[in-house]
Each structure stands twice: as structure tokens, then as C-alpha cells.
Design a protein around this motif. Structure first.
Motif, short mmCIF file in Angstrom:
data_model
loop_
_atom_site.label_atom_id
_atom_site.label_comp_id
_atom_site.label_asym_id
_atom_site.label_seq_id
_atom_site.Cartn_x
_atom_site.Cartn_y
_atom_site.Cartn_z
N LEU A 1 0.83 -1.21 0.00
CA LEU A 1 0.00 0.00 0.00
C LEU A 1 0.87 1.26 0.00
O LEU A 1 0.52 2.26 -0.63
N VAL A 2 1.99 1.21 0.69
CA VAL A 2 2.90 2.36 0.68
C VAL A 2 3.44 2.59 -0.73
O VAL A 2 3.50 3.73 -1.21
N LEU A 3 3.81 1.53 -1.40
CA LEU A 3 4.32 1.66 -2.77
C LEU A 3 3.26 2.23 -3.70
O LEU A 3 3.59 2.99 -4.62
N GLU A 4 2.01 1.89 -3.46
CA GLU A 4 0.94 2.43 -4.30
C GLU A 4 0.78 3.93 -4.13
O GLU A 4 0.24 4.61 -5.00
N GLY A 5 1.26 4.46 -3.00
CA GLY A 5 1.15 5.89 -2.75
C GLY A 5 2.40 6.66 -3.14
O GLY A 5 2.63 7.76 -2.60
N GLU A 6 3.18 6.13 -4.06
CA GLU A 6 4.43 6.78 -4.43
C GLU A 6 4.22 8.19 -4.99
O GLU A 6 5.07 9.07 -4.81
N GLU A 7 3.10 8.42 -5.65
CA GLU A 7 2.85 9.74 -6.22
C GLU A 7 2.80 10.81 -5.12
O GLU A 7 3.29 11.92 -5.31
N ARG A 8 2.26 10.45 -3.98
CA ARG A 8 2.22 11.40 -2.86
C ARG A 8 3.64 11.70 -2.37
O ARG A 8 3.96 12.83 -2.00
N ALA A 9 4.47 10.67 -2.38
CA ALA A 9 5.87 10.86 -1.98
C ALA A 9 6.58 11.80 -2.95
O ALA A 9 7.36 12.67 -2.54
N ALA A 10 6.30 11.62 -4.23
CA ALA A 10 6.93 12.48 -5.25
C ALA A 10 6.51 13.93 -5.07
O ALA A 10 7.32 14.85 -5.24
N GLN A 11 5.25 14.15 -4.73
CA GLN A 11 4.77 15.52 -4.54
C GLN A 11 5.37 16.15 -3.28
O GLN A 11 5.75 17.33 -3.28
N ALA A 12 5.46 15.37 -2.21
CA ALA A 12 5.97 15.90 -0.94
C ALA A 12 7.47 16.13 -0.98
O ALA A 12 8.00 16.90 -0.16
N ALA A 13 8.16 15.48 -1.91
CA ALA A 13 9.62 15.56 -1.95
C ALA A 13 10.13 16.97 -2.20
O ALA A 13 11.27 17.29 -1.82
N GLY A 14 9.32 17.82 -2.79
CA GLY A 14 9.75 19.18 -3.07
C GLY A 14 10.14 19.97 -1.83
O GLY A 14 10.90 20.94 -1.90
N ARG A 15 9.63 19.57 -0.67
CA ARG A 15 9.95 20.29 0.56
C ARG A 15 11.36 19.98 1.06
O ARG A 15 11.85 20.65 1.97
N LEU A 16 11.98 18.95 0.50
CA LEU A 16 13.29 18.51 1.01
C LEU A 16 14.40 18.76 0.01
O LEU A 16 15.46 18.14 0.11
N THR A 17 14.19 19.67 -0.91
CA THR A 17 15.17 19.85 -1.97
C THR A 17 16.02 21.10 -1.82
O THR A 17 16.87 21.38 -2.66
N GLY A 18 15.79 21.87 -0.76
CA GLY A 18 16.57 23.09 -0.58
C GLY A 18 17.93 22.82 0.04
O GLY A 18 18.32 21.67 0.28
N ASP A 19 18.65 23.89 0.31
CA ASP A 19 19.99 23.76 0.87
C ASP A 19 20.01 23.90 2.38
O ASP A 19 21.07 23.80 3.01
#
Length: 241
Positions: free
Chosen positions: A83-101
């Protein structure tokens, strides 16, 4: 690790190694060997082996001390991971918060403190993001000073006895103005960014949280233009002297 295990064995301890390669030096150094069966690890970050070790540890405990609740949770674990793997799209969207310096704070408590430490390591290793892991029980004793408005934070909310305490810590962290990405259970009116399905036991829930974090961090690495499977300056085998 090999020498430490060998010394313990020479001292009379019964040693056991959880390994992904049964013929590895660590396996040869141990009295007992439990294979993880994670398959070939081609990436530098040993994510499969880590999840398998968490699961096998719970299985070993259940074999030592049989428990119907833990046994049932282990049987539900594969479905929860799927079920976690099925929600990968949510992970991709949330990842933007962790891309700064900015340095990312990674927080958990109880068994999730270990998952937080692993997640911080993977952020550093695969995404090139500075990350510091803390137990929420210790965070108020100094590290809270790091939580400025806009500071990125990855927060693990479990379903165990620590839940009410971590919920209070989450509210405090948001009060500091930190930009929180929440993994795990919903907290009051705050829905988790990456909700994880319950397995029914505190010893198996961390594996589900860890997988959600791995997906999130992999997408953060990709957003930063990194290859999470082959980060620079790192090798599959690291020799420590």
C-alpha cells in the motif's frame, strides 16, 4: 563488524549474523547465519537490506517469544508495504519540501527514532541534503534552537505508546514555523503527508514508515538532479580501519 563479532565469539558468546550474502566474511565469522533474501543490492544505499533486517529482527523475536499479535502483524506487513508503494505519487509531490539547501531536521521517538536516524543518513547519502536526526524526547533540550521559520523537518508519528508525546512535539515544531513533512499517523486535524497503513503492532510499523521515507528521499534526490542509486564519492563497500 567482522572483527567485533569474531571477538564476541572468541569470548564465548553465541553469535548470529543477519546477512544478504550467506558467504560473506560476516557470515563466516558468526555461529548462526540468518539470510535476509533481499536480492542483489545494486545501489549504494542498502535500502532493501535495511527493510529486510527490520522485518527479520521482528520475526526472530517472535520465534524466541511467540506472540499472536506480532505474528498477525508480520502476516499483514507485506500488504501494508504494498500500500505504501501504491502511494508513491504522494511521496513524489511531498519531496519538493526537502530539496533546498537548508539543513533538514528528522524527528521520531521510540522505535521510530532509529528510522529517523536512517532517514537522515539517506538524505545525506542519496540527495546530498544536510540532515540531523533527533529523538523528539531530546529535541527540546537544545536542538529546538535549530527550528527557525521555514526550516524543513521530516517527522515520524507512530501508533505506539509514544504517540501522544510526539503529537505534542509536532504541534510545538509547527509553532516554531518549521515546514513539516509528516509520515505515519494523522495527528488531530493534521493529516499525514505520507500516511502509512497500520500493521497492528509497534514492532512492525517502523518498517512501513521506513519504506515511505525511502520513497520520499529517492524523489527528493531526483528533484535535486542526483542519482540516488549512485551518489558521488560513495562506494558499495566501505572499509573502516
Amino acid at each position: 563488524m567482522v572483527e567485533t563479532l569474531a571477538q564476541a565469539r572468541r569470548g564465548g558468546a553465541l553469535t548470529c549474523a543477519l546477512v544478504n550474502t550467506p558467504g560473506s566474511p560476516l557470515a563466516h565469522a558468526a555461529d548462526l547465519v540468518l539470510p535476509l533474501h533481499a536480492g542483489e543490492e545494486r545501489a549504494v544505499a542498502a535500502t532493501k537490506s535495511y527493510l529486510a533486517a527490520l522485518t527479520l529482527g521482528a520475526q526472530l523475536l517472535c520465534a524466541w517469544r511467540p506472540d499472536e499479535g506480532l505474528s498477525a502483524a508480520l502476516n499483514r506487513l507485506p500488504e501494508a508495504l504494498a500500500l505504501v508503494l501504491e502511494g508513491e505519487e504522494r511521496a513524489a509531490q511531498a519531496a519538493g519540501r526537502l530539496t533546498g539547501d537548508q539543513t533538514t531536521l528528522v524527528l521520531g521517538r521510540g522505535l521510530h527514532a532509529g528510522v529517523a536516524a536512517e532517514a537522515a543518513l539517506k538524505l545525506q547519502e542519496t540527495a546530498g541534503v544536510g540532515a540531523l536526526a533527533f529523538s523528539t524526547a531530546e529535541f527540546a533540550h537544545g536542538p529546538a534552537r535549530l527550528a527557525e521559520p521555514g526550516t524543513p523537518a521530516l517527522f515520524f508519528q507512530g501508533r505506539d505508546a509514544t504517540a501522544p508525546f510526539t503529537a505534542d512535539s509536532l504541534e510545538t515544531l509547527r509553532g516554531y514555523g518549521a515546514q513539516v513533512t509528516l509520515i505515519g499517523d494523522d495527528v488531530a486535524a493534521q493529516r499525514a503527508d505520507l500516511p502509512t497503513p497500520p500493521t497492528g503492532h509497534a514492532l512492525t510499523d517502523p518498517a512501513v514508515s521506513a519504506l515511505a521515507a525511502q520513497l520520499l528521499i529517492a524523489h527528493a534526490a531526483l528533484r535535486r538532479g542526483e542519482n540516488p542509486d549512485a551518489p558521488p564519492r560513495l562506494a558499495k563497500v566501505t572499509r573502516t580501519r
